[in-house]
Design a protein around this motif. Structure first.
Motif, PDB file in Angstrom:
ATOM      1  N   GLY A  89       0.757  -1.287  -0.133  1.00  0.00           N
ATOM      2  CA  GLY A  89       0.014   0.006  -0.024  1.00  0.00           C
ATOM      3  C   GLY A  89       1.044   1.216   0.156  1.00  0.00           C
ATOM      4  O   GLY A  89       2.238   1.339   0.033  1.00  0.00           O
ATOM      5  N   TYR A  90       0.113   2.364   0.402  1.00  0.00           N
ATOM      6  CA  TYR A  90       0.899   3.687   0.305  1.00  0.00           C
ATOM      7  C   TYR A  90       0.627   4.404   1.627  1.00  0.00           C
ATOM      8  O   TYR A  90      -0.362   4.372   2.145  1.00  0.00           O
ATOM      9  N   HIS A 120      -5.436   5.107   8.807  1.00  0.00           N
ATOM     10  CA  HIS A 120      -4.482   6.114   8.438  1.00  0.00           C
ATOM     11  C   HIS A 120      -4.633   6.533   6.866  1.00  0.00           C
ATOM     12  O   HIS A 120      -3.525   7.142   6.310  1.00  0.00           O
ATOM     13  N   GLY A 121      -5.738   6.575   6.571  1.00  0.00           N
ATOM     14  CA  GLY A 121      -6.324   7.004   5.231  1.00  0.00           C
ATOM     15  C   GLY A 121      -5.553   6.523   3.916  1.00  0.00           C
ATOM     16  O   GLY A 121      -5.480   6.784   2.834  1.00  0.00           O
ATOM     17  N   SER A 122      -5.234   4.932   3.983  1.00  0.00           N
ATOM     18  CA  SER A 122      -4.709   4.401   3.128  1.00  0.00           C
ATOM     19  C   SER A 122      -5.538   3.035   2.926  1.00  0.00           C
ATOM     20  O   SER A 122      -6.224   2.877   3.525  1.00  0.00           O
ATOM     21  N   SER A 123      -5.221   2.211   1.700  1.00  0.00           N
ATOM     22  CA  SER A 123      -5.925   0.826   1.617  1.00  0.00           C
ATOM     23  C   SER A 123      -4.632   0.044   0.821  1.00  0.00           C
ATOM     24  O   SER A 123      -3.822   0.523   0.392  1.00  0.00           O
ATOM     25  N   PHE A 124      -4.875  -1.172   0.791  1.00  0.00           N
ATOM     26  CA  PHE A 124      -4.119  -2.181   0.205  1.00  0.00           C
ATOM     27  C   PHE A 124      -4.095  -1.765  -1.387  1.00  0.00           C
ATOM     28  O   PHE A 124      -4.915  -1.663  -1.785  1.00  0.00           O
ATOM     29  N   ALA A 125      -2.899  -1.968  -1.798  1.00  0.00           N
ATOM     30  CA  ALA A 125      -2.470  -1.844  -3.208  1.00  0.00           C
ATOM     31  C   ALA A 125      -2.735  -3.093  -3.977  1.00  0.00           C
ATOM     32  O   ALA A 125      -2.534  -4.176  -3.262  1.00  0.00           O
ATOM     33  N   GLN A 126      -2.712  -3.167  -5.312  1.00  0.00           N
ATOM     34  CA  GLN A 126      -2.828  -4.386  -5.923  1.00  0.00           C
ATOM     35  C   GLN A 126      -1.360  -5.071  -5.795  1.00  0.00           C
ATOM     36  O   GLN A 126      -0.477  -4.539  -5.893  1.00  0.00           O
ATOM     37  N   GLN A 127      -1.353  -6.640  -5.339  1.00  0.00           N
ATOM     38  CA  GLN A 127      -0.489  -7.308  -5.165  1.00  0.00           C
ATOM     39  C   GLN A 127       0.835  -7.043  -6.166  1.00  0.00           C
ATOM     40  O   GLN A 127       0.473  -7.364  -7.512  1.00  0.00           O
ATOM     41  N   GLY A 128       1.884  -6.719  -6.039  1.00  0.00           N
ATOM     42  CA  GLY A 128       2.857  -6.735  -6.988  1.00  0.00           C
ATOM     43  C   GLY A 128       3.240  -5.295  -7.531  1.00  0.00           C
ATOM     44  O   GLY A 128       4.357  -4.736  -7.998  1.00  0.00           O
TER      45      GLY A 128
END
Length: 251
Positions: A89-90, A120-128
Motif C-alpha cells: 500500500g501507500y 491512516h487514510g490508506s488501503s491495500f494496493a494491488q499485489q505486485g
C-alpha cells in the motif's frame, strides 16, 4: 545508499522498541521458528538463524525462549502452523509500503492490517504494484568506533560484500543476499561487532521526506503496523531528512 532511511528509522524508534520487549521477543521467536524450519537448527550451517540468535541475545531475549523457538522450528516441539503474508500500500506523500506478516490466523491478520491502513487514510494496493520496485539486499551496520574504514573494507569485500559506506556514526555494508552469511561470518572471525544486520527489502525509488507533519504521519502509520502482533516487518521507500527525525526525537 537507499537503505539509510531504514537504519535512521530504526535508530529513531530504538527507545520505543526497547519498551516493547514482550512484542519484540514474540516477533523474534516467530522469525527464529521459520528460519530454523527452513534451514535447520544448527547455527554453524544456518547463517540466517545465527544472525537472528545474535540479534535476540543482544535484545536480552532469554536463552530458553531462543532454544524453544529453534526446537519448534525443527519439529522437536509442537507449534502452531504459521503462514507468511505480504500486504502492499501507500502512506502519506505517496510513500510505498510492504508489510510482512507471520500469523496463525490469516483472516485476523488481514482484517487487522486492513483496519490500520484505513485508519491512516490508506488501503491495500494491488499485489505486485509496490513490490516490483523493491529488491532483496543484505545490509549490515558496524559502529565506526570499533574499526577503521580501510580494515573493514578489506575484510568485507574479500568475503563478497558489494559496497561499504561511511554514514557518520556507522559503516553500512551492502551485500547480495547470497553472500550475506559469508560477510557476517567474516566479521565475526575478525571480532568486529555488528550493530544490526539483515537481508531486507530496499527500493530503487526512494522518496525524500523533509516535511515534519508528513514524516510524523508516515512514522505513526509504520509504528501502528509494527505494533500489530502478526506484523514482522514493514519496508518503505521514505528517505527521511536527518533534521526531521531529529526534530521528532526532540519532542
Amino acid at each position: 545508499m537507499s537503505g539509510h532511511s531504514k537504519w535512521k528509522t530504526i535508530q529513531h524508534k530504538k527507545g520505543a522498541n526497547d519498551a516493547k520487549r514482550g512484542k519484540l521477543f514474540s516477533r523474534l521467536s516467530k522469525e527464529i521458528l521459520v528460519v530454523a524450519r527452513a534451514g535447520g537448527g544448527d547455527l554453524d550451517t544456518n547463517a540466517s538463524l545465527k544472525t537472528l540468535v545474535t540479534k535476540a541475545k543482544s535484545a536480552n531475549m532469554p536463552n530458553d525462549n531462543i532454544d524453544r523457538a529453534i526446537k519448534k522450528g525443527t519439529g522437536e516441539l509442537e507449534s502452531a502452523a504459521l503462514e507468511e503474508l505480504d500486504y502492499e500500500g501507500y502512506a502519506a506523500g505517496g510513500v510505498a509500503l510492504i508489510v510482512k506478516a507471520l500469523t496463525d490466523n490469516k483472516n485476523r491478520a488481514a482484517s487487522d492490517i486492513r483496519h490500520i491502513f484505513s485508519k491512516h487514510g490508506s488501503s491495500f494496493a494491488q499485489q505486485g504494484s509496490v513490490s516490483r520496485s523493491f529488491h532483496r539486499r543484505g545490509q549490515i551496520l558496524v559502529d565506526t568506533s570499533v574499526t577503521d574504514e580501510d580494515t573493514l573494507m578489506g575484510i568485507v569485500l574479500d568475503a563478497g560484500a558489494e559496497d561499504l559506506e561511511n554514514a557518520g556514526e556507522f559503516f553500512e555494508i551492502t551485500t547480495d543476499p547470497t553472500t550475506y552469511g559469508a560477510v557476517m561470518t567474516a566479521l565475526e572471525d575478525a571480532s568486529i561487532a555488528v550493530i544490526e544486520g539483515s537481508v531486507t527489502l530496499v527500493s530503487d525509488l526512494m522518496i525524500p521526506i523533509s516535511d515534519l507533519s508528513q514524516a510524523k504521519a508516515i512514522l505513526k502509520f509504520v509504528d501502528s503496523l509494527e505494533d500489530n502482533e502478526d506484523v514482522q516487518d514493514v519496508y518503505h521507500n521514505a528517505d527521511f531528512d536527518d533534521s526531521v527525525l531529529a526534530a521528532i526525537a526532540a519532542e
